[in-house]
Every structure is written in C-alpha cells, then in structure tokens.
Write an enzyme that holds these catalytic residues in place. Structure first.
Site, PDB file in Angstrom:
ATOM      1  N   HIS A 231       0.826  -1.199   0.000  1.00  0.00           N
ATOM      2  CA  HIS A 231       0.000   0.000   0.000  1.00  0.00           C
ATOM      3  C   HIS A 231       0.865   1.255   0.000  1.00  0.00           C
ATOM      4  CE1 HIS A 231      -2.822  -3.046   1.556  1.00  0.00           C
ATOM      5  NE2 HIS A 231      -3.745  -2.298   0.977  1.00  0.00           N
ATOM      6  N   ASP A 301      -4.185  -6.470  -8.338  1.00  0.00           N
ATOM      7  CA  ASP A 301      -4.541  -5.762  -7.117  1.00  0.00           C
ATOM      8  C   ASP A 301      -4.816  -4.315  -7.533  1.00  0.00           C
ATOM      9  OD1 ASP A 301      -4.995  -5.177  -4.466  1.00  0.00           O
ATOM     10  OD2 ASP A 301      -3.054  -5.913  -3.748  1.00  0.00           O
TER      11      ASP A 301
END
Length: 381
Positions: A231, A301
């Site tokens: 992230h 993702d």
C-alpha cells in the site's frame, strides 16, 4: 470404454471381411448394389457463448469489459449511470456500504444494468482486519490459523453466503500469502503460518465459498517473502523461483487445485524472477498459466496502490492498466484515487494501445472472453 472401442473396431473389420470367422458362411446370391447415399451433413459445432458475445463487441466495449471500477458513493442513480458504460465489474469499498443489508442490496441492484449479464460485483470480505460487512462475525483468518481446517471451510461458507445475500458475486477474500514475519501487515490476514497449513486452509476456504460466490486467491506470488507493505511501496525479495516453488507457491497451488475462479496479482517483486512487480510481469503470468495450470480470471490488485507507490514509472494508472493487460491480466482493478472519470480514461487508453499495437488485439480479446465466461457462469448460478 476401451472394451467398447475394441468391439466397434472388431465389428468394422468383420464388415470389411478382414477378420475370419466372424460369422457362419452364407450362400452366395445375386444382389443389387445400392446406390451410394449422400454424405451426412456434419453436426454444427457449438459456439462458446463467451466467445460469441465478445466477437460482437467493439474494441471500446471489450476494453470496458476488462475494467473493474469504483466510485465512492451509495447513490443508486450515480452508480447505475456509472455502470451503464459497460464495465466488467465494480468493487464495493467502505464508502459503498450503507447501514443495513437491505440498503446494501439496493446499492448492488443499482450496479446491474443488464439482468441477463450482471457485472462482477466484488468485495474484500476476508473477515477480521479486512471486513467491509460489519455484520460478519465469523472466525477471522488469524483465529482460523489455530483452528482445525474444517473450521475454515465453515467460516468461508457462511461468509460467502453473506456476500451473496447482499448481491455481490465475487469475494476478494482468500489470502494465500505465507507471512515470514509475524509483524508483517499481511500476518493477521493470512490463513496459515507455514506453506502447508496455509495451503490446507486456502483450499478449504475455496471449497466453502463454492455455490455462493466466485473465489479469489491473493496476492500472487505471495507477500510473505517480501518485506514491506504494497500500500506504500513495492515490496521485493531475492527469493529464487526454486525456493518459491517449495514454499510460498504451495497455498496458491492448493487454491488453484480447489478451482478458485480468480487469481489476484500483487504489487511485489521477486527480483530473481523479474524486476517488475508481479502484477505487471509477463513471466509471473506465464508461471501461473503454464506451470500451475490456472485457467480462470487473472486480476490485478488495486492499480491505485501501484500509482501511489512513489515509483515514477508507475505513476500513471492508465499506463499501468495497459501494461497489466499486456502482461496477462484479464481484469484491471482501480480503487485508490478513482473518480467517475478514471475508468473512462482507462478504457480510452486501452483502445489507443490496441490501435497503436502496444496491446495486441488478440490479448484484449482473450481477456474479455475470460471475464465474459465468468460473468455468464455466475449469471446462470
């Protein structure tokens, strides 16, 4: 079957007079040789409905069909208008979740613009740390690590039933990563603490979700060996392919063998295999298809994570989407930073890439057919 084939062959040889003693000798009589009959018409070959549907699409429609978009709202009219562009899917995030299940069913109903071909409506419902549905009180992945394998099957059966009940048909919920460090961001989300225990529970989770939703195994090829959080950057590891096959690959193989329908590629790099993140790596997609035998939908993702990783080369989500499709992904996912204009820009970029040859038209067609096949299968269930 083998015996039947042998009998059929023997009968044919008898008819041709090749095999002696097939029948008692009959008296010879004069007979008229019948006129040859017309050759029978060959049976028509059934056309794969996914192939046929994609064949009738324009390039722009194919491009839209491989995009899974997101806008942060619960407004039914806005969601309906957004999905009218023909996107292949939508991911539900926190901003899409109202207070009650009934209200959430109204949200997911608004995403369906064609009842005969619903989009892929996905949600990250892992349980525990990552849980979009506040009424999911089933065992979390961390709890399941210490419980019998059967408990994982039960928890994901019930969890998937909740997901299906609110109108979603894909769960991005099965974490196959094997955390090497208990302090890793993925540690509490993993289903096992070693390859074998993780593999058993990943397979059980897929089995539990059967009949409810399409299962997603993530984050291929595995965060466990790569320290860091995708992230906030691109975790990397020098683990070799041989080491990976003997360790972190095990849970993914188990999930694939259990017939998980989607495989999510992580933004992490195994530098001895490819310097690029796995989500953009043709080599890792080749390994999944050709070595592991995965024939379902490959999905990235969140590309918003990649564009905010701090790496200048990956700042443009549209360019990332094109690269991801070229690498072998079938569905490109965009969440972080996504607005109502993000998905249209991605579609335009994909079309341009086909027009200029950056993205082979056949690759887009293959991706669209795989996504379409899953949508049609879910529409029949």
């Amino acid at each position: 079957m083998l015996r039947a084939r042998r009998l059929t062959a023997l009968a044919l040889l008898c008819a041709l007079g090749v095999v002696a003693g097939c029948a008692a000798e009959a008296p010879v009589t004069a007979t008229r040789t019948p006129a040859p009959s017309a050759s029978p018409m060959p049976s028509p070959t059934a056309v794969d409905p996914a192939v046929q549907a994609v064949a009738e699409m324009t390039t722009a429609e194919r491009a839209a069909s491989v995009v899974m978009g997101h806008i942060p709202t619960t407004d039914a009219a806005a969601l309906h208008d957004y999905m009218a562009a023909g996107y292949g899917g939508f991911i539900l995030m926190g901003a899409n979740i109202p207070a009650t299940q009934e209200q959430l069913r109204a949200v997911t109903a608004a995403l369906v613009t064609d009842t005969t071909l619903p989009p892929l409506i996905a949600i990250d419902q892992e349980g525990g740390v990552v849980s979009r549905l506040p009424w999911d009180d089933f065992a979390s992945p961390r709890q399941l690590q210490a419980l019998p394998v059967a408990d994982t099957r039960t928890a994901f059966d019930r969890r998937a039933a909740l997901v299906a009940d609110i109108g979603a048909n894909v769960n991005f919920g099965i974490v196959a990563d094997v955390p090497a460090d208990p302090a890793s961001f993925i540690s509490s989300r993993a289903l096992g603490t070693d390859p074998e225990s993780a593999g058993d529970r990943v397979a059980a989770a897929v089995e539990g979700e059967k009949g409810h939703v399409a299962s997603t195994i993530k984050h291929f090829p595995g965060h466990g060996a790569a320290p860091g959080d995708s992230h906030h950057g691109i975790p990397s590891t020098a683990m070799t392919l041989e080491q990976w096959r003997a360790s972190d690959a095990v849970p993914f193989v188990a999930g694939i063998d259990a017939d998980g329908e989607l495989l999510m590629f992580g933004h992490l790099a195994y530098t001895s295999v490819d310097a690029a993140p796995a989500s953009l790596s043709a080599r890792w997609h080749e390994i999944a298809r050709d070595e592991l035998g995965f024939d379902g939908v490959m999905v990235t993702d969140d590309l918003g994570m990649l564009s905010s990783s701090g790496v200048e080369a990956y700042r443009d989500p549209v360019a990332n989407a094109v690269t991801a499709l070229v690498a072998g992904n079938d569905l490109v996912l965009m969440v972080a930073g996504s607005t109502a204009t993000t998905a249209p820009h991605m579609v335009d970029g994909i079309v341009r890439a086909v027009d200029d040859g950056t993205l082979p038209a056949a690759r887009l067609q293959d991706a669209a057919e795989r996504v379409m096949a899953l949508r049609l299968a879910l529409a029949r269930d």
